[in-house]
Every structure is written in C-alpha cells, then in structure tokens.
Design an enzyme around this catalytic site. Sequence first.
Site, PDB file in Angstrom:
ATOM      1  N   SER A 123       0.695  -1.314   0.145  1.00  0.00           N
ATOM      2  CA  SER A 123       0.006  -0.041   0.063  1.00  0.00           C
ATOM      3  C   SER A 123       0.851   1.441   0.061  1.00  0.00           C
ATOM      4  O   SER A 123       2.102   1.374  -0.148  1.00  0.00           O
ATOM      5  CB  SER A 123      -0.925   0.087   1.062  1.00  0.00           C
ATOM      6  OG  SER A 123      -1.482  -1.311   1.484  1.00  0.00           O
ATOM      7  N   ALA A 181      -4.950  -0.180   7.136  1.00  0.00           N
ATOM      8  CA  ALA A 181      -5.102  -0.123   5.629  1.00  0.00           C
ATOM      9  C   ALA A 181      -5.030  -1.348   5.129  1.00  0.00           C
ATOM     10  O   ALA A 181      -5.428  -1.889   3.873  1.00  0.00           O
ATOM     11  CB  ALA A 181      -4.629   1.018   5.122  1.00  0.00           C
ATOM     12  N   GLU A 182      -3.850  -1.839   5.296  1.00  0.00           N
ATOM     13  CA  GLU A 182      -3.456  -3.260   4.475  1.00  0.00           C
ATOM     14  C   GLU A 182      -4.000  -4.437   4.938  1.00  0.00           C
ATOM     15  O   GLU A 182      -4.320  -5.257   3.911  1.00  0.00           O
ATOM     16  CB  GLU A 182      -1.735  -3.393   4.963  1.00  0.00           C
ATOM     17  CG  GLU A 182      -0.849  -2.439   4.261  1.00  0.00           C
ATOM     18  CD  GLU A 182      -0.679  -2.573   2.746  1.00  0.00           C
ATOM     19  OE1 GLU A 182      -1.317  -3.531   2.152  1.00  0.00           O
ATOM     20  OE2 GLU A 182      -0.103  -1.782   2.078  1.00  0.00           O
ATOM     21  N   SER A 183      -4.344  -4.759   6.296  1.00  0.00           N
ATOM     22  CA  SER A 183      -4.887  -5.871   6.637  1.00  0.00           C
ATOM     23  C   SER A 183      -5.820  -5.839   7.542  1.00  0.00           C
ATOM     24  O   SER A 183      -6.459  -6.812   8.000  1.00  0.00           O
ATOM     25  CB  SER A 183      -3.519  -6.824   7.279  1.00  0.00           C
ATOM     26  OG  SER A 183      -3.117  -6.178   8.384  1.00  0.00           O
TER      27      SER A 183
END
Length: 238
Positions: free
Chosen positions: A2, A118-120
């Site tokens: 990201s 945001a990523e996971s």
Amino acid sequence: MSAVDAVAAPGAVGAQSAIARIAELQALVARATGAEQVAPAAPAQHGGASFASALTAAGVGQQVASAALGAPGAGYGSNVTAAGTANLGEPSPFDGLIAAAAQRYGLDPAVLKGLIRAESNFDPSATSGAGAAGLVQLMPGTAASLGVTDRLDPAQSIDGGARYLRQQLDAFGGDLTLALAAYNAGPGAVRRFGGVPPYAETQAYVQKVVAYADQYRSAPAAPAHGALPPTTGSGSIT
C-alpha cells in the site's frame, strides 16, 4: 502492498539552526534535571531518537524536539506521552510491536498503525490474490529482501513493513506522500509519474492511511487493560 499522503513538516529547520537549537535544548534539559549533561541512550537507527527521548523525559515538547532534529513525521505533532509511549488511540493486539518498530526506524507510530490497518485491518493471516501476505502485506520478493522469513509472523511483518517504509522515505527525501505511494504502487511508478501515480487505488490508499493516522493521533490514550474494541473500517489488500 500500500501508500500515504502527507505534508512537509511545518517546523523544519536548516542544519545550522538545528545545531544551535539542539544546544539550547541540551542546556534546558541540564537546568531542568540538575545534571551537567544528558547521558545519551544507545544510538538509534537514522539518528536523533535517543536525544528526543531525553527531551521528552525532561518535559520538553516532542514536536519541538522532532523538528529541531529533523525527525521523520515531525509535521504530525506529538503522539508521545511524557512517559515516552506512543498514543495509538484505539488499541490493537500489536501496539507494542508497532511502537517499537516505529522507534527503531524513526517513523510516526500512528502512520505505521494506519498503514497496517489499511493493508490488513490487523489480520496477521491476511493474504491477497496478488500474493501479498501478513499484517503489512509483503510480497515474497520484498519480504526476502528485508530478511523476513515468515510473512505471517506479526513481529517479522511489522518490522519488515516499517523498514520498507523507512527505505521509501529515504528514497524520496522524507516525503511521506511519495513514500506511501511507493509502498502501494512501487517506487518505480512514483518515479515514472513524478509523484503519486494516477491510480485510484493508490490515491485512495494514501488518503486512507493519513486519515487513520490522524484519527489515532487525536484519540485519547488507550487504557492499559481491558477488552480490545474492534477497529472500524476495512484495510485494503493489494
């Protein structure tokens, strides 16, 4: 993987004025503590962290110390308490690892936590169709280059993601916007377009991480004990 969107630190100072300011702050610390000099802690990577910690412990504003030392993320203001612990707002099971990795690589812990969200969305077993995995969604090749042998291990994942973000900050002159865009779309794309690539996903990702980081900074410090409330929103898995 990201990206992020940030503004330059508003209190940035030149090298000469920074040196002069540090000398003034050292004198202030000495007067406040009654000591003739501040004994430096073990040197941290990327410089400045140990002296900033000494200033915080002596009651000197963290934002001033960060600006004077050119610390990454200084423009976001302080999210460090007088005890030197990061205020990461709404708690997650990984706050200790996040704070430690942020200190190790000279990052704003709120940004690192926002990136992980945001990523996971704090799922250490998260995977994507493209092959990314773990809390910070490392691709296999990137993980190998960072020395990460188990992408699903939270400690390795967070350390690897923090180190990779630090690399992007160094590559793009400390510009957090470009560093996070590079994290999401790759540094090649950022260089090719001369800025944040015109990808809807990357642009949304940058805004999302910044918004999460702002939310964590403005939230009251999390209680030391008690149940962990669920996080809001879902992270992007790319």
